[in-house]
Design a protein around this motif. Sequence first.
Motif, mmCIF file in Angstrom:
data_model
loop_
_atom_site.group_PDB
_atom_site.id
_atom_site.type_symbol
_atom_site.label_atom_id
_atom_site.label_comp_id
_atom_site.label_asym_id
_atom_site.label_seq_id
_atom_site.Cartn_x
_atom_site.Cartn_y
_atom_site.Cartn_z
ATOM 1 N N GLU A 290 6.085 11.379 3.317
ATOM 2 C CA GLU A 290 5.578 12.743 2.437
ATOM 3 C C GLU A 290 6.293 13.352 1.491
ATOM 4 O O GLU A 290 5.941 13.768 0.680
ATOM 5 C CB GLU A 290 5.164 13.721 3.592
ATOM 6 C CG GLU A 290 4.183 13.352 4.565
ATOM 7 C CD GLU A 290 2.789 12.668 3.961
ATOM 8 O OE1 GLU A 290 2.449 13.382 3.308
ATOM 9 O OE2 GLU A 290 2.327 11.656 4.524
ATOM 10 N N TYR A 291 7.754 13.106 1.305
ATOM 11 C CA TYR A 291 8.570 13.783 0.703
ATOM 12 C C TYR A 291 9.244 12.604 -0.452
ATOM 13 O O TYR A 291 9.464 13.011 -1.431
ATOM 14 C CB TYR A 291 9.746 14.489 1.344
ATOM 15 C CG TYR A 291 9.134 15.384 2.502
ATOM 16 C CD1 TYR A 291 8.752 16.724 2.064
ATOM 17 C CD2 TYR A 291 9.106 15.066 3.620
ATOM 18 C CE1 TYR A 291 8.400 17.704 2.867
ATOM 19 C CE2 TYR A 291 8.637 16.223 4.612
ATOM 20 C CZ TYR A 291 8.360 17.315 4.294
ATOM 21 O OH TYR A 291 7.696 18.212 5.062
ATOM 22 N N VAL A 292 9.540 11.490 0.167
ATOM 23 C CA VAL A 292 10.208 10.579 -0.803
ATOM 24 C C VAL A 292 9.431 9.160 -0.554
ATOM 25 O O VAL A 292 8.849 8.828 0.152
ATOM 26 C CB VAL A 292 11.556 10.336 -0.513
ATOM 27 C CG1 VAL A 292 12.263 11.788 -0.841
ATOM 28 C CG2 VAL A 292 11.832 9.853 1.105
ATOM 29 N N SER A 293 9.747 8.299 -1.568
ATOM 30 C CA SER A 293 9.113 6.835 -1.756
ATOM 31 C C SER A 293 9.832 6.143 -0.693
ATOM 32 O O SER A 293 9.163 5.076 -0.151
ATOM 33 C CB SER A 293 9.205 6.314 -3.059
ATOM 34 O OG SER A 293 8.303 7.282 -4.048
ATOM 35 N N LYS B 92 0.732 -1.165 -0.107
ATOM 36 C CA LYS B 92 -0.156 0.046 0.054
ATOM 37 C C LYS B 92 0.821 1.308 -0.001
ATOM 38 O O LYS B 92 2.148 1.317 0.146
ATOM 39 C CB LYS B 92 -0.866 -0.039 1.215
ATOM 40 C CG LYS B 92 -2.114 -1.001 1.068
ATOM 41 C CD LYS B 92 -2.952 -0.834 2.471
ATOM 42 C CE LYS B 92 -3.972 -1.658 2.137
ATOM 43 N NZ LYS B 92 -4.956 -1.940 3.741
ATOM 44 N N ILE B 93 0.186 2.299 -0.072
ATOM 45 C CA ILE B 93 0.923 3.555 -0.205
ATOM 46 C C ILE B 93 1.263 4.122 1.104
ATOM 47 O O ILE B 93 0.358 4.256 1.896
ATOM 48 C CB ILE B 93 0.385 4.679 -1.132
ATOM 49 C CG1 ILE B 93 0.087 4.244 -2.325
ATOM 50 C CG2 ILE B 93 1.136 6.170 -0.951
ATOM 51 C CD1 ILE B 93 -0.960 5.346 -3.110
ATOM 52 N N HIS C 69 10.178 3.440 -6.233
ATOM 53 C CA HIS C 69 9.631 4.535 -6.731
ATOM 54 C C HIS C 69 8.786 4.103 -8.076
ATOM 55 O O HIS C 69 7.629 4.554 -8.152
ATOM 56 C CB HIS C 69 10.381 5.839 -6.900
ATOM 57 C CG HIS C 69 9.668 6.854 -7.292
ATOM 58 N ND1 HIS C 69 8.829 7.570 -6.423
ATOM 59 C CD2 HIS C 69 9.814 7.835 -8.418
ATOM 60 C CE1 HIS C 69 8.265 8.855 -6.992
ATOM 61 N NE2 HIS C 69 9.186 8.898 -8.118
ATOM 62 N N LYS C 70 9.570 3.682 -8.885
ATOM 63 C CA LYS C 70 8.997 3.037 -10.058
ATOM 64 C C LYS C 70 7.849 1.964 -9.979
ATOM 65 O O LYS C 70 6.809 1.903 -10.578
ATOM 66 C CB LYS C 70 10.252 2.336 -11.107
ATOM 67 C CG LYS C 70 9.930 2.270 -12.506
ATOM 68 C CD LYS C 70 11.071 1.696 -13.228
ATOM 69 C CE LYS C 70 10.575 1.309 -14.622
ATOM 70 N NZ LYS C 70 12.004 0.983 -15.384
ATOM 71 N N PHE C 71 8.100 1.238 -8.944
ATOM 72 C CA PHE C 71 7.024 0.106 -8.524
ATOM 73 C C PHE C 71 5.857 1.094 -8.162
ATOM 74 O O PHE C 71 4.538 0.381 -8.612
ATOM 75 C CB PHE C 71 7.414 -0.671 -7.288
ATOM 76 C CG PHE C 71 6.495 -1.774 -6.967
ATOM 77 C CD1 PHE C 71 6.230 -2.812 -7.588
ATOM 78 C CD2 PHE C 71 5.992 -1.369 -5.648
ATOM 79 C CE1 PHE C 71 5.397 -3.595 -6.916
ATOM 80 C CE2 PHE C 71 5.074 -1.965 -5.042
ATOM 81 C CZ PHE C 71 4.729 -3.145 -5.561
#
Length: 366
Positions: free
Chosen positions: A297-300, A289-290, A344-346
Amino acid sequence: MAGWAGAELSVLNPLRTLWLALAAAFLLALLLQLAPAGLLPSCALFQDLIRYGKTKLSGPRRPAVCRAFDIPKRYFSHFYVVSVLWNGFLLWFLSQSLFLGAPFPKWLRALLRTLGATQFPALEMEPKASQMIGKCFITQSIFHPLFFFKPEKKHSPVGSLPLSLPLWVVGELTLSAFLVLVFLWVHSLRRLFECFYISVFSNSVIHIVQYCFGLVYYVLVGLTVLSQVPMDDKNVYVLGKNLLLPARWFHVLGTMMYLWSSAHQYECHVILSNLRRNKKGVIVHCQHKIPFGDWFEYVSSANYLAELMIYISMAVTFGFHNLTWWLVVTYVFFSQALSAFFNHKFYKSTFVSYPKHRKAFLPFLF
């Protein structure tokens, strides 16, 4: 300090060569992923070795020969078991030397010399030396920069520091290495606790080569820290009861940064864990999940950013000028950046509503 810095750059010992090579390898791997798709290596093994966990799912199709070497990602805990035991072992030897004057075992001294440990002529091990350093630190302001020190022109053929240093400088270097080894051990102990009691692992996998590399990594990084302790053929400088006398402003700043970064990393791992738990803390699924909150809040990959900050805090504790440790930081930066890029790509390919303002690894930059 200019002469000292020049000496640092002029010697590329085995440890520095290894960390430089690792950093360059991960930088190359990252640049290849950022290159146009047509330039990416088509070798399935290469892609398999630079991805792990969920990012293997979003990568190219994995042939059966690659899947044959899969092991569970939850075996990450083994890395920290090895680190707690091995680096605790090294910390014990260092503590015995610093406070009781016990020499390192012959095999450890030989290993450190091979790796390029800093060598000095016989260091004063008598009580008078401890008194001298005490008086020296009283006269040296805690804010007096180390950069004012001017070393002799002669240098050790093995290490990178001058053959002769004032005892107050030797005390600073010794305390720095001791603190960083403590930080490394506590970090590994915390991560081991998180693996057992916080993290919720799915059925994702890592390659057996990645597993073996992780085991060797924590052995090597501990030896890297220990090799920064100034010592002669048998001994290191004895701090005795003067543990706090060599303390400088960068020791305080590095410690504060370490605690701050560790707290954020712990919080990030709790956030990731709670994504798979209900309000009562019971694990209900192993889906992705996210994450929201804290540095997410700033980076994955906020936990990777915190890892980098932990290693930077150790560089600060070394007084900013330790080239060997900055090479370690460089390796950590590129290896974590590569993993963050895949994460990040995922997330972006899996979740249509993924926050567009988030970066992969560095807030507002990358």
